[in-house]
Design an enzyme around this catalytic site. Structure first.
Site, short mmCIF file in Angstrom:
data_model
loop_
_atom_site.label_atom_id
_atom_site.label_comp_id
_atom_site.label_asym_id
_atom_site.label_seq_id
_atom_site.Cartn_x
_atom_site.Cartn_y
_atom_site.Cartn_z
N ASN B 42 1.00 -1.00 0.12
CA ASN B 42 0.12 0.20 0.03
C ASN B 42 0.88 1.60 -0.06
OD1 ASN B 42 -1.68 2.19 1.76
ND2 ASN B 42 -2.98 0.66 1.71
N HIS B 53 -3.24 0.50 -3.05
CA HIS B 53 -3.48 -0.46 -2.26
C HIS B 53 -2.44 -2.02 -2.82
CE1 HIS B 53 -7.97 0.24 -1.09
NE2 HIS B 53 -7.04 2.03 -0.79
N GLU B 55 -2.96 -4.70 -3.27
CA GLU B 55 -2.89 -5.49 -4.43
C GLU B 55 -2.58 -5.02 -6.29
OE1 GLU B 55 -4.99 -5.28 -1.88
OE2 GLU B 55 -5.90 -6.64 -1.21
N SER B 80 -7.72 -8.97 4.22
CA SER B 80 -9.18 -9.14 3.03
C SER B 80 -9.01 -7.80 1.56
CB SER B 80 -10.24 -9.27 4.02
OG SER B 80 -11.23 -9.74 3.03
N CYS B 82 -9.86 -4.90 -0.30
CA CYS B 82 -11.14 -4.11 -0.68
C CYS B 82 -11.95 -4.51 -1.65
CB CYS B 82 -10.93 -2.94 -0.59
SG CYS B 82 -10.02 -2.41 -2.62
N CYS B 85 -9.90 -3.80 -4.99
CA CYS B 85 -8.91 -4.53 -5.13
C CYS B 85 -9.54 -6.06 -5.60
CB CYS B 85 -7.44 -5.02 -4.36
SG CYS B 85 -7.19 -3.87 -3.57
N ASP B 145 -8.48 5.12 3.74
CA ASP B 145 -8.16 4.29 2.94
C ASP B 145 -8.83 2.96 2.46
OD1 ASP B 145 -5.58 3.52 1.25
OD2 ASP B 145 -5.79 1.02 2.58
ZN LIG Z 1 -8.25 -2.74 -2.01
#
Ligand SMILES: [Zn+2]
Ligand SMILES: [Ca+2]
Ligand SMILES: [Ca+2]
Ligand SMILES: [Zn+2]
Lengths: 148, 148
Positions: B42, B53, B55, B80, B82, B85, B145
């Site tokens: 991130n 982010h 990912e 986990s 978002c 992502c 975020d």
């Molecule tokens: Zn994300």
């Protein structure tokens, strides 16, 4: 709505992408008060980017903002958003997504609605023509951009 | 699976993010053949980025790839994912998402499964602790975020 400043900016971005030899998709984020927060275009070719789709470029160019800045905002985009860009609009809870056209490609419109985001499709001929010319010229780049 | 090279890399990225004062989430994309295609973390704080982010950074750092490169791939992520992502993993059709923890935040796990992607949650204590320390120190950055 085809003459909204945010949509005009999105189409300008799409055209600029076409001129650069890129994927001709543009976007623009407009606040509830009507201020352009950011605009951008697909940068797959120009920056060899796998993630800078038009809407992601636009959110990136809008900078780091508090969640409150996105309340009531509209994301204008020249083409129906892919799953990634759909998710980005959901993450930041934009109120509305205005789409130039969805004849070329239909992305996450149903999921946006399911998640409470208003979706408007303009069926704009200029956006459609840009995509048709691009896909005819560079089908492989297009397939790469949509993960096909 | 906590000792998979891809997961180890994701945790290293998360720790590096913490050390930099950033959001401590890391990720790593591994091909079907077990090759690391890219890794990242991130970058909200470090690059003032609204879209990098873990990912997304990882997909970006993996470069422009044909759709075939993602077939059978695994996205390892320390937290986990978002909605954005989640959508990115769906766009590129990764086969599997391995998640360090989902105690801090539960993102699009159900939607990933619905779209045919395997989801594995490790309940990794190290990932949980990094996030707990971060959120206690910087609650506002965390809320920004996740668009809250
Ligand atoms: Zn994300
Ligand atoms: Ca259409
Ligand atoms: Ca957990
Ligand atoms: Zn997209």
């Amino acid at each position: 709505m085809d003459s909204d400043p945010g949509f005009v900016a999105a189409v300008e971005e799409a055209k600029a992408g076409f001129e650069e030899g890129g994927v001709p998709i543009g976007a623009c984020l407009v606040s509830k008060e009507g201020k352009i927060l950011g605009r951008g275009r697909n940068m797959r070719v120009q920056k060899k980017s796998a993630t800078l789709h038009a809407e992601i470029s636009t959110l990136e160019n809008s900078g780091r903002l508090p969640a409150s800045a996105y309340i009531g905002a509209t994301m204008y985009t020249s083409l129906s958003p892919c799953d990634m860009c759909t998710g980005a609009c959901i993450l930041y809870k934009v109120a509305r997504v205005v789409i130039g056209e969805n004849k070329t490609f239909i992305g996450g419109e149903a999921y946006l609605k399911q998640r409470g985001i208003e979706v408007i499709v303009l069926e704009n001929k200029e956006c459609q023509d840009l995509m048709s010319r691009f896909i005819e010229e560079k089908p492989n780049v297009w397939n790469e951009d949509i993960g096909e």
